[in-house]
Design a protein around this motif. Structure first.
Motif, PDB file in Angstrom:
ATOM      1  N   ALA A 144       0.858  -1.181   0.000  1.00 29.53           N
ATOM      2  CA  ALA A 144       0.000   0.000   0.000  1.00 29.53           C
ATOM      3  C   ALA A 144       0.892   1.229   0.000  1.00 29.53           C
ATOM      4  O   ALA A 144       2.005   1.201   0.552  1.00 29.53           O
ATOM      5  N   PRO A 145       0.432   2.330  -0.617  1.00 28.79           N
ATOM      6  CA  PRO A 145       1.223   3.562  -0.548  1.00 28.79           C
ATOM      7  C   PRO A 145       1.512   3.915   0.907  1.00 28.79           C
ATOM      8  O   PRO A 145       0.645   3.777   1.780  1.00 28.79           O
ATOM      9  N   HIS A 146       2.723   4.344   1.182  1.00 33.15           N
ATOM     10  CA  HIS A 146       3.110   4.632   2.569  1.00 33.15           C
ATOM     11  C   HIS A 146       3.715   6.026   2.687  1.00 33.15           C
ATOM     12  O   HIS A 146       3.117   6.909   3.282  1.00 33.15           O
ATOM     13  N   PHE A 147       4.904   6.205   2.141  1.00 38.46           N
ATOM     14  CA  PHE A 147       5.512   7.534   2.106  1.00 38.46           C
ATOM     15  C   PHE A 147       5.160   8.119   0.743  1.00 38.46           C
ATOM     16  O   PHE A 147       5.693   7.695  -0.289  1.00 38.46           O
ATOM     17  N   GLU A 148       4.254   9.083   0.750  1.00 36.49           N
ATOM     18  CA  GLU A 148       3.702   9.587  -0.511  1.00 36.49           C
ATOM     19  C   GLU A 148       4.514  10.754  -1.052  1.00 36.49           C
ATOM     20  O   GLU A 148       5.050  11.570  -0.291  1.00 36.49           O
ATOM     21  N   SER A 149       4.566  10.828  -2.363  1.00 34.32           N
ATOM     22  CA  SER A 149       5.392  11.805  -3.047  1.00 34.32           C
ATOM     23  C   SER A 149       5.155  13.225  -2.540  1.00 34.32           C
ATOM     24  O   SER A 149       6.096  13.894  -2.104  1.00 34.32           O
ATOM     25  N   ASP A 150       3.920  13.686  -2.586  1.00 25.22           N
ATOM     26  CA  ASP A 150       3.649  15.071  -2.185  1.00 25.22           C
ATOM     27  C   ASP A 150       3.662  15.265  -0.678  1.00 25.22           C
ATOM     28  O   ASP A 150       4.232  16.230  -0.171  1.00 25.22           O
ATOM     29  N   ALA A 151       3.045  14.359   0.050  1.00 24.47           N
ATOM     30  CA  ALA A 151       2.916  14.522   1.502  1.00 24.47           C
ATOM     31  C   ALA A 151       4.239  14.359   2.247  1.00 24.47           C
ATOM     32  O   ALA A 151       4.469  15.028   3.253  1.00 24.47           O
ATOM     33  N   HIS A 152       5.112  13.481   1.775  1.00 25.44           N
ATOM     34  CA  HIS A 152       6.339  13.173   2.511  1.00 25.44           C
ATOM     35  C   HIS A 152       7.621  13.632   1.825  1.00 25.44           C
ATOM     36  O   HIS A 152       8.627  13.856   2.498  1.00 25.44           O
ATOM     37  N   PHE A 153       7.601  13.710   0.506  1.00 28.86           N
ATOM     38  CA  PHE A 153       8.834  14.021  -0.232  1.00 28.86           C
ATOM     39  C   PHE A 153       8.788  15.369  -0.947  1.00 28.86           C
ATOM     40  O   PHE A 153       9.640  15.645  -1.794  1.00 28.86           O
ATOM     41  N   ASP A 154       7.776  16.184  -0.636  1.00 24.48           N
ATOM     42  CA  ASP A 154       7.644  17.493  -1.282  1.00 24.48           C
ATOM     43  C   ASP A 154       7.684  17.370  -2.808  1.00 24.48           C
ATOM     44  O   ASP A 154       8.229  18.214  -3.504  1.00 24.48           O
ATOM     45  N   GLY A 155       7.141  16.243  -3.315  1.00 24.21           N
ATOM     46  CA  GLY A 155       7.076  16.020  -4.761  1.00 24.21           C
ATOM     47  C   GLY A 155       8.406  15.688  -5.406  1.00 24.21           C
ATOM     48  O   GLY A 155       8.495  15.587  -6.623  1.00 24.21           O
ATOM     49  N   GLN A 156       9.448  15.471  -4.613  1.00 23.93           N
ATOM     50  CA  GLN A 156      10.790  15.278  -5.168  1.00 23.93           C
ATOM     51  C   GLN A 156      11.216  13.821  -5.242  1.00 23.93           C
ATOM     52  O   GLN A 156      12.350  13.526  -5.623  1.00 23.93           O
ATOM     53  N   HIS A 157      10.322  12.910  -4.875  1.00 22.10           N
ATOM     54  CA  HIS A 157      10.649  11.483  -4.890  1.00 22.10           C
ATOM     55  C   HIS A 157       9.345  10.735  -5.111  1.00 22.10           C
ATOM     56  O   HIS A 157       8.287  11.169  -4.649  1.00 22.10           O
ATOM     57  N   ALA A 158       9.411   9.637  -5.798  1.00 25.00           N
ATOM     58  CA  ALA A 158       8.214   8.832  -6.049  1.00 25.00           C
ATOM     59  C   ALA A 158       7.675   8.244  -4.745  1.00 25.00           C
ATOM     60  O   ALA A 158       8.425   8.034  -3.785  1.00 25.00           O
ATOM     61  N   THR A 159       6.385   7.979  -4.725  1.00 22.49           N
ATOM     62  CA  THR A 159       5.748   7.352  -3.574  1.00 22.49           C
ATOM     63  C   THR A 159       6.387   5.998  -3.289  1.00 22.49           C
ATOM     64  O   THR A 159       6.624   5.208  -4.204  1.00 22.49           O
ATOM     65  N   GLU A 160       6.668   5.758  -2.029  1.00 24.01           N
ATOM     66  CA  GLU A 160       7.201   4.476  -1.574  1.00 24.01           C
ATOM     67  C   GLU A 160       6.041   3.645  -1.046  1.00 24.01           C
ATOM     68  O   GLU A 160       5.288   4.104  -0.177  1.00 24.01           O
ATOM     69  N   HIS A 161       5.893   2.442  -1.565  1.00 23.23           N
ATOM     70  CA  HIS A 161       4.843   1.527  -1.126  1.00 23.23           C
ATOM     71  C   HIS A 161       5.397   0.628  -0.030  1.00 23.23           C
ATOM     72  O   HIS A 161       6.472   0.050  -0.190  1.00 23.23           O
ATOM     73  N   MET A 162       4.639   0.535   1.074  1.00 25.58           N
ATOM     74  CA  MET A 162       5.039  -0.375   2.143  1.00 25.58           C
ATOM     75  C   MET A 162       4.668  -1.782   1.708  1.00 25.58           C
ATOM     76  O   MET A 162       3.504  -2.091   1.448  1.00 25.58           O
ATOM     77  N   VAL A 163       5.669  -2.609   1.581  1.00 28.33           N
ATOM     78  CA  VAL A 163       5.490  -4.008   1.214  1.00 28.33           C
ATOM     79  C   VAL A 163       5.627  -4.815   2.497  1.00 28.33           C
ATOM     80  O   VAL A 163       6.590  -4.657   3.244  1.00 28.33           O
ATOM     81  N   THR A 164       4.639  -5.665   2.750  1.00 26.95           N
ATOM     82  CA  THR A 164       4.654  -6.504   3.938  1.00 26.95           C
ATOM     83  C   THR A 164       4.534  -7.958   3.516  1.00 26.95           C
ATOM     84  O   THR A 164       3.604  -8.323   2.793  1.00 26.95           O
ATOM     85  N   ILE A 165       5.490  -8.754   3.945  1.00 23.22           N
ATOM     86  CA  ILE A 165       5.464 -10.195   3.692  1.00 23.22           C
ATOM     87  C   ILE A 165       5.218 -10.875   5.028  1.00 23.22           C
ATOM     88  O   ILE A 165       6.023 -10.736   5.962  1.00 23.22           O
ATOM     89  N   SER A 166       4.095 -11.577   5.124  1.00 24.63           N
ATOM     90  CA  SER A 166       3.829 -12.345   6.341  1.00 24.63           C
ATOM     91  C   SER A 166       4.761 -13.551   6.336  1.00 24.63           C
ATOM     92  O   SER A 166       4.968 -14.184   5.304  1.00 24.63           O
ATOM     93  N   LEU A 167       5.338 -13.828   7.481  1.00 23.05           N
ATOM     94  CA  LEU A 167       6.278 -14.938   7.594  1.00 23.05           C
ATOM     95  C   LEU A 167       5.599 -16.101   8.299  1.00 23.05           C
ATOM     96  O   LEU A 167       5.103 -15.935   9.409  1.00 23.05           O
ATOM     97  N   PRO A 168       5.591 -17.260   7.674  1.00 20.30           N
ATOM     98  CA  PRO A 168       5.007 -18.435   8.324  1.00 20.30           C
ATOM     99  C   PRO A 168       5.686 -18.677   9.664  1.00 20.30           C
ATOM    100  O   PRO A 168       6.874 -18.419   9.834  1.00 20.30           O
ATOM    101  N   GLN A 169       4.945 -19.189  10.617  1.00 20.36           N
ATOM    102  CA  GLN A 169       5.478 -19.376  11.962  1.00 20.36           C
ATOM    103  C   GLN A 169       6.046 -20.769  12.201  1.00 20.36           C
ATOM    104  O   GLN A 169       6.110 -21.234  13.322  1.00 20.36           O
ATOM    105  N   GLU A 170       6.475 -21.438  11.132  1.00 20.85           N
ATOM    106  CA  GLU A 170       7.181 -22.707  11.289  1.00 20.85           C
ATOM    107  C   GLU A 170       8.585 -22.418  11.792  1.00 20.85           C
ATOM    108  O   GLU A 170       8.975 -21.261  11.854  1.00 20.85           O
TER     109      GLU A 170
END
Length: 177
Positions: A144-170
């Motif tokens: 999902a979008p997390h650090f957004e271009s305009d809100a967090h980077f003043d439009g100077q960097h592309a939006t960073e999407h938070m990637v979450t990988i669930s890890l099996p509990q084995e």
């Protein structure tokens, strides 16, 4: 004519915890791995010194060819991977996945129930690595979008999407193998 240093390496990379003396080599590797954001050499030195238990360095033929910086997120059971760098000399060896597995097998990451990172939509190499890793460990990948271009980077960097990988509990070692 190709330069000797441009030749792909052979053999098995050695994975280890970094130390402060690796800071300059890490910084040079990150600078050589476009489009990674360059941090200061001091930042890489501090990562290698203060966060060595949640960072991994790969060496091949005595040269630094891989680096992952990360940390356990405070008050969460998640390992955050800040940056993954693999030298062109070591690409195609599955080094990114091997370094991620190495980190998750460490005691410092034993409480991780998820692996998190941020990726811009156009970073195909990172998406491929983390999708491949999620498949390998049998985890679900969400983003999902997390650090957004305009809100967090003043439009100077592309939006960073938070990637979450669930890890099996084995058992951790079986999961990271």
């Amino acid at each position: 004519m190709p330069n000797e240093t441009d030749k792909p390496r052979t053999g098995t990379p050695r994975l280890r915890k970094p130390d402060a003396t690796d800071g300059a080599d890490i910084w040079a590797l990150v600078r050589a791995c476009k489009p990674l954001d360059e941090n200061s050499m001091y930042c890489n030195l501090v990562q290698a010194d203060h966060f060595r238990d949640t960072c991994v360095l790969a060496e091949l033929d005595g040269e630094v060819v891989g680096w992952i910086s990360g940390h356990m997120i405070p008050n969460e059971d998640a390992l955050f991977v800040w940056q993954v760098a693999v030298s062109p000399k070591a690409r195609g060896l599955g080094l990114g996945r091997k370094m991620l597995s190495e980190l998750l097998a460490r005691d410092a990451c034993s409480g991780a129930e998820a692996l998190k990172t941020t990726i811009t939509k156009d970073n195909d190499a990172s998406w491929a690595l983390f999708r491949s890793f999620a498949r390998k460990v049998g985890g679900d990948l969400d983003d999902a979008p997390h650090f957004e271009s305009d809100a967090h980077f003043d439009g100077q960097h592309a939006t960073e999407h938070m990637v979450t990988i669930s890890l099996p509990q084995e058992p951790r070692l079986a999961r990271a193998a």
